[in-house]
Design an enzyme around this catalytic site. Structure first.
Site, PDB file in Angstrom:
ATOM      1  N   LYS A 134       4.468   0.852   9.484  1.00 35.89           N
ATOM      2  CA  LYS A 134       4.547   2.120   8.776  1.00 35.89           C
ATOM      3  C   LYS A 134       3.935   3.246   9.599  1.00 35.89           C
ATOM      4  CE  LYS A 134       3.008   0.240   4.979  1.00 35.89           C
ATOM      5  NZ  LYS A 134       2.517  -0.033   3.612  1.00 35.89           N
TER       6      LYS A 134
ATOM      7  N   ARG B  96       5.975 -12.974   9.091  1.00 40.76           N
ATOM      8  CA  ARG B  96       6.587 -11.692   8.778  1.00 40.76           C
ATOM      9  C   ARG B  96       7.921 -11.567   9.504  1.00 40.76           C
ATOM     10  NH1 ARG B  96       2.970  -7.846   8.744  1.00 40.76           N
ATOM     11  NH2 ARG B  96       4.221  -6.038   9.190  1.00 40.76           N
TER      12      ARG B  96
ATOM     13  N   GLU C 298       0.859  -1.167   0.000  1.00 40.74           N
ATOM     14  CA  GLU C 298       0.000   0.000   0.000  1.00 40.74           C
ATOM     15  C   GLU C 298       0.908   1.233   0.000  1.00 40.74           C
ATOM     16  OE1 GLU C 298      -2.721   0.342   3.296  1.00 40.74           O
ATOM     17  OE2 GLU C 298      -3.451   2.267   2.549  1.00 40.74           O
TER      18      GLU C 298
HETATM   19  P1  ATP Z   1       3.161  -2.367   7.974  1.00 45.63           P
HETATM   20  O1  ATP Z   1       2.349  -3.290   8.827  1.00 45.63           O
HETATM   21  O2  ATP Z   1       4.606  -2.277   8.303  1.00 45.63           O
HETATM   22  O3  ATP Z   1       2.543  -1.042   7.820  1.00 45.63           O
HETATM   23  P2  ATP Z   1       1.964  -3.537   5.741  1.00 45.63           P
HETATM   24  O4  ATP Z   1       1.831  -4.993   5.818  1.00 45.63           O
HETATM   25  O5  ATP Z   1       0.787  -2.708   6.028  1.00 45.63           O
HETATM   26  O6  ATP Z   1       3.198  -3.071   6.572  1.00 45.63           O
HETATM   27  P3  ATP Z   1       1.960  -3.330   2.929  1.00 45.63           P
HETATM   28  O7  ATP Z   1       2.396  -2.168   2.151  1.00 45.63           O
HETATM   29  O8  ATP Z   1       0.531  -3.678   2.947  1.00 45.63           O
HETATM   30  O9  ATP Z   1       2.510  -3.085   4.364  1.00 45.63           O
HETATM   31  O10 ATP Z   1       2.827  -4.604   2.594  1.00 45.63           O
HETATM   32  C1  ATP Z   1       3.284  -4.974   1.328  1.00 45.63           C
HETATM   33  C2  ATP Z   1       3.745  -6.386   1.367  1.00 45.63           C
HETATM   34  O11 ATP Z   1       4.868  -6.504   2.210  1.00 45.63           O
HETATM   35  C3  ATP Z   1       2.661  -7.293   1.905  1.00 45.63           C
HETATM   36  O12 ATP Z   1       2.599  -8.465   1.126  1.00 45.63           O
HETATM   37  C4  ATP Z   1       3.130  -7.580   3.295  1.00 45.63           C
HETATM   38  O13 ATP Z   1       2.704  -8.837   3.714  1.00 45.63           O
HETATM   39  C5  ATP Z   1       4.640  -7.498   3.166  1.00 45.63           C
HETATM   40  N1  ATP Z   1       5.255  -7.146   4.433  1.00 45.63           N
HETATM   41  C6  ATP Z   1       5.034  -6.044   5.170  1.00 45.63           C
HETATM   42  N2  ATP Z   1       5.735  -6.080   6.323  1.00 45.63           N
HETATM   43  C7  ATP Z   1       6.422  -7.252   6.307  1.00 45.63           C
HETATM   44  C8  ATP Z   1       7.328  -7.888   7.207  1.00 45.63           C
HETATM   45  N3  ATP Z   1       7.668  -7.327   8.363  1.00 45.63           N
HETATM   46  N4  ATP Z   1       7.835  -9.089   6.859  1.00 45.63           N
HETATM   47  C9  ATP Z   1       7.502  -9.647   5.689  1.00 45.63           C
HETATM   48  N5  ATP Z   1       6.665  -9.113   4.804  1.00 45.63           N
HETATM   49  C10 ATP Z   1       6.115  -7.927   5.093  1.00 45.63           C
HETATM   50 MG    MG Z   2      -0.944  -2.934   6.438  1.00 41.98          MG
END
Ligand code: ATP
Ligand code: MG
Length: 750
Positions: free
Chosen positions: A268, A258, A31
């Site tokens: 984020k 993760r 996102e």
């Molecule tokens: P955050 O929780 O840090 O805000 P998010 O999951 O909301 O991160 P997205 O932009 O939706 O962030 O994630 C993009 C991709 O990266 C998704 O497929 C998510 O599963 C993966 N991702 C995000 N954080 C991690 C992590 N700590 N380890 C592995 N994959 C991750």
């Molecule tokens: Mg998210």
């Protein structure tokens, strides 16, 4: 990738062999609401890595369904990160918003099939009607609406005829489903907001559960890889695709754990808070775990990928030690970068018996001699050495320059101290020295023995540079928020001195400053007038060492120490050695390291226990607090336990088998009875409960019993979160994992 196959690779291979798919298609679907971080790097590594490995392709898709938080600057940062890590997406960057028209058609189709309806309950009511884990929910009366009424309402929602929250579109699945996500999940909600790509065209926006699976399908994705939090969403993913009876093949979702790293926050939301609150200098601050931050700090893409590979792909969440990442960087740079001399804290040395000037030929890669490359190191009568490399009253074991002890100038001559010049306040401002003409490095016939070689620069040619030293951004291992920030995470040295070749020849952008660490020419602030270097990582290899090296044991006799008022007794060489090791290698804080290093009983217990386990921080805290108190009260002879028991107790703590609170309780018992801590935990049933399935019902009970406080919480009294957590912990006799309780309570209270 790793030699051995991970579970995702196994699935992909099976699907190729069975002919389920002809080509593997994955996607990285961030996102665009923040800069990508190291967790995203892992997702990029997995998604792009698998596509590359199996000759498929990977899409880069911006999951832009939330207009209020998204922005093109984040899109650009995400693209940069993928490219920098060495990957290429298939075709153009894709956007979920490109599929808004198609998604809308799918929504209408669901309505026509009787599988979706417009609901007009309030948010509050929707939550109430959903039921609980132990109780079925009930369906809204609006689920009775006719197909034509639903179609009409959806259209008018889209056109902006209703206010936010007035209606939502829901799937009609099962209000009694054990998986609560299936209790008629929301598909669309009304948002009167400007979207950075579609402008004001849409007044409704699809929910993740509806948009994601269909976007995957539209793009021909085969393996939709996501993190474990989405495990329960998998049923909706399948429901949507199956219900719509789409033409095969269709994608399937697979979850992995993760990446979590200690001393690091990755959400984020929290990163945004740091950036917007001015706690760091922008998204590319070298202290942040963002790709832009790491890049600015001087980390290499290769090292980050190696790290992602090393930590592997797992099905269970765990926390990786940040020193493992640092190890990967160090290991990568150690082989690659030139070694040069930089003096961070200059002290003038005048070599009184030297006249003139010469240039010493010094290799850039002294550790790797076949590798070519050297520079001229100017040497003259006036040089600078590091202030810490001279000691007027050296402790035993000090190997650098002292009034009695000569030292070698790296690549150069041996010098000795002749006179110390001080200012009126008694500070040393200059050393008068002599050099030995026949002691030149590589051609030394002087016969003089020295114990070390130190860095130096010639005063007539050294360049002034700014050096930015970074430490961990957080002081606590599992930081929660701003209050856990490390106040010393950035130290700026304005006038360090560097040998001229670094600035004029620029043999690289990354260097090892000998005896100091690895440094990187700051890509933004570096100018020829004012060179700026960022510290990438120190030289000490703590992670690798911890795994391989057995530590020497210290003797068990205790020395009496005399403490003079207002003055700290200097450490003995052994103590100093321990202190260095504890602070630098094992990353203990100064206070704990100091207490341990100065106390022979404590340090010997610590060293002994460390040979049994390799997580130093919890162990050190246990010894410095509990054990020290016990010894003080009862004396060393009366101790009922030994290093082995301390290691066992700490291991349970490290593995989160028991909480901190329980650990204290077990320690008391162990100190009293001498019983084995593992036994105590077993006999008393003290094992920490971390399984959400066991904790959830307890939390629900607490919530059910305190409707007033729930009301107050929802009305904005966020402090009550602590109340609910406390009650839930109490209900488990302190056995529940507080971190998980916290998360679950926060989730349940919304
Ligand atoms: P955050 O929780 O840090 O805000 P998010 O999951 O909301 O991160 P997205 O932009 O939706 O962030 O994630 C993009 C991709 O990266 C998704 O497929 C998510 O599963 C993966 N991702 C995000 N954080 C991690 C992590 N700590 N380890 C592995 N994959 C991750
Ligand atoms: Mg998210």
């Amino acid at each position: 990738m790793n030699e051995s196959k991970n579970f995702l690779e196994s699935i992909v291979e099976k699907d190729l062999q069975s002919g389920k798919y002809k080509e593997i298609v994955t996607r990285f679907p961030p996102e665009p609401n923040g800069f990508p971080h190291i967790g995203h790097a892992k997702s990029i590594f997995i998604n792009f890595g698998i596509a590359r490995e199996y000759n498929g392709h990977c899409n880069l898709r911006m999951d832009d369904t939330n207009p209020t938080t998204e922005d093109t600057k984040y899109v650009e940062a995400l693209k940069d990160a993928v490219i920098w890590l060495g990957y290429k997406w298939d075709g153009n960057v894709r956007f979920t918003s490109d599929y808004f028209p198609a998604l809308y058609e799918y929504a209408k189709k669901l309505i026509t099939m009787g599988k979706a309806y417009v609901d007009s309950l309030s948010e509050e009511e929707i939550r109430e009607y959903r039921g609980t884990v132990t109780e079925a929910g009930k369906r809204s009366k609006f689920a009775q609406r006719s197909i034509s009424e639903n179609l009409d309402l959806l259209e008018r929602m889209k056109n902006g005829e209703f206010a936010e929250g007035e209606h939502v579109l829901r799937a009609k699945i099962d209000m009694a489903a054990p998986n609560m996500k299936l209790r008629d999940p929301l598909l669309y909600r009304i948002r009167h907001a400007h979207h950075f790509r579609t402008g004001n065209e849409w007044k409704i926006y699809p929910m993740y559960d509806f948009a994601h699976c269909l976007s995957d399908y539209i793009e021909g994705v085969t393996h939709s890889i996501c993190t474990l939090e989405f495990e329960n969403n998998r049923d909706i993913y399948n429901w949507v695709l199956d219900t719509l009876e789409l033409e095969p093949p269709r994608p399937y979702q697979h979850e992995f754990a993760r990446l979590n790293i200690n001393y690091t926050v990755m959400s984020k939301r929290k990163l945004l808070e740091l950036v917007e609150g001015g706690y760091v200098n922008g998204w590319d601050d070298p202290r942040l775990p963002t790709i832009a931050g790491y890049r600015r700090k001087g980390y290499t893409a290769e090292a980050i990928l190696t790290f992602c590979d090393q930590v592997g792909v797992a099905k269970a969440n765990s926390i990786v030690d940040v020193s493992q990442l640092e190890f990967c960087i160090r290991d990568d740079l150690n082989k690659k970068v030139p070694r040069v001399l930089c003096v961070l804290n200059p002290l003038k040395v005048t070599i009184e018996n030297y006249e003139g000037r010469e240039e010493i030929d010094a290799p850039y890669y002294p550790h790797d001699v076949p590798k070519e490359g050297s520079r001229k190191l100017p040497f003259s009568r006036e040089i600078y050495i590091n202030r810490e490399d001279f000691e007027e009253n050296p402790p035993k074991g000090y190997y650098r320059l002292t009034p009695q002890q000569p030292v070698r100038l790296r690549h150069g001559y041996i010098i000795s101290c002749k006179e110390i010049i001080k200012d009126d306040a008694g500070n040393i401002i200059e050393i008068k020295a002599a050099y030995y003409p026949d002691s030149k490095s590589g051609n030394d016939t002087s016969g003089i023995k020295v114990k070390s070689a130190i860095q130096w620069v010639s005063a007539d040619s050294a360049k002034e540079v700014e050096v930015r030293l970074y430490e961990r951004l957080y002081k606590s291992e599992f930081p929660e928020g701003i209050e856990d920030l490390n106040p010393n995470s950035l130290q700026i040295i304005k006038n360090a001195l560097i040998e001229p070749a670094v600035v004029t020849e620029k043999p690289d952008k990354r260097f090892q400053f000998e005896r100091e660490g690895y440094f990187y020419a700051d890509p933004l602030d570096y100018t020829d007038e004012k060179p700026v270097f960022n510290k990438i990582v120190g030289l000490k290899d703590s992670w690798g060492k911890k795994k391989t090296e057995k530590q020497p044991r210290a003797k068990k006799s205790q020395e009496k120490k005399i403490q003079i008022d207002g003055e700290v007794t200097p450490m003995t060489p052994q103590q100093e050695k321990f202190f260095q090791r504890y602070t630098q290698e094992l990353k203990l804080n100064n206070e704990v390291a100091n207490t341990l290093a100065r106390d022979e009983i404590l340090s010997s217990l610590y060293e002994e226990a460390l040979t049994l386990l390799n997580t130093p921080v919890n162990l050190a805290n246990l010894i410095v607090n509990e054990v020290a108190r016990e010894i003080k009260e009862k004396g060393f002879e009366a101790l009922q336990f030994a290093a082995k028991e301390l290691a066992q107790l700490t291991a349970m703590l490290d593995e989160e088998k028991i909480s901190n609170k329980i650990a204290k309780q077990v320690f008391e018992e162990m100190a009293k009875s001498g019983k084995n801590p593992t036994k105590i935990v077993e006999e008393k049933g003290l094992v920490q409960i971390s399984d959400p399935a066991l904790i959830e019902p307890i939390i629900e009970e607490v919530i059910a019993k305190n409707p007033d406080n729930v009301e107050k919480f929802k009305a904005g009294n966020k402090k009550l979160l602590g109340f609910f957590v406390g009650q839930a912990l109490k209900a488990t006799g302190g056995k529940a994992n507080p971190k998980i309780v916290n998360e679950l309570v926060a989730k349940k209270l919304g």
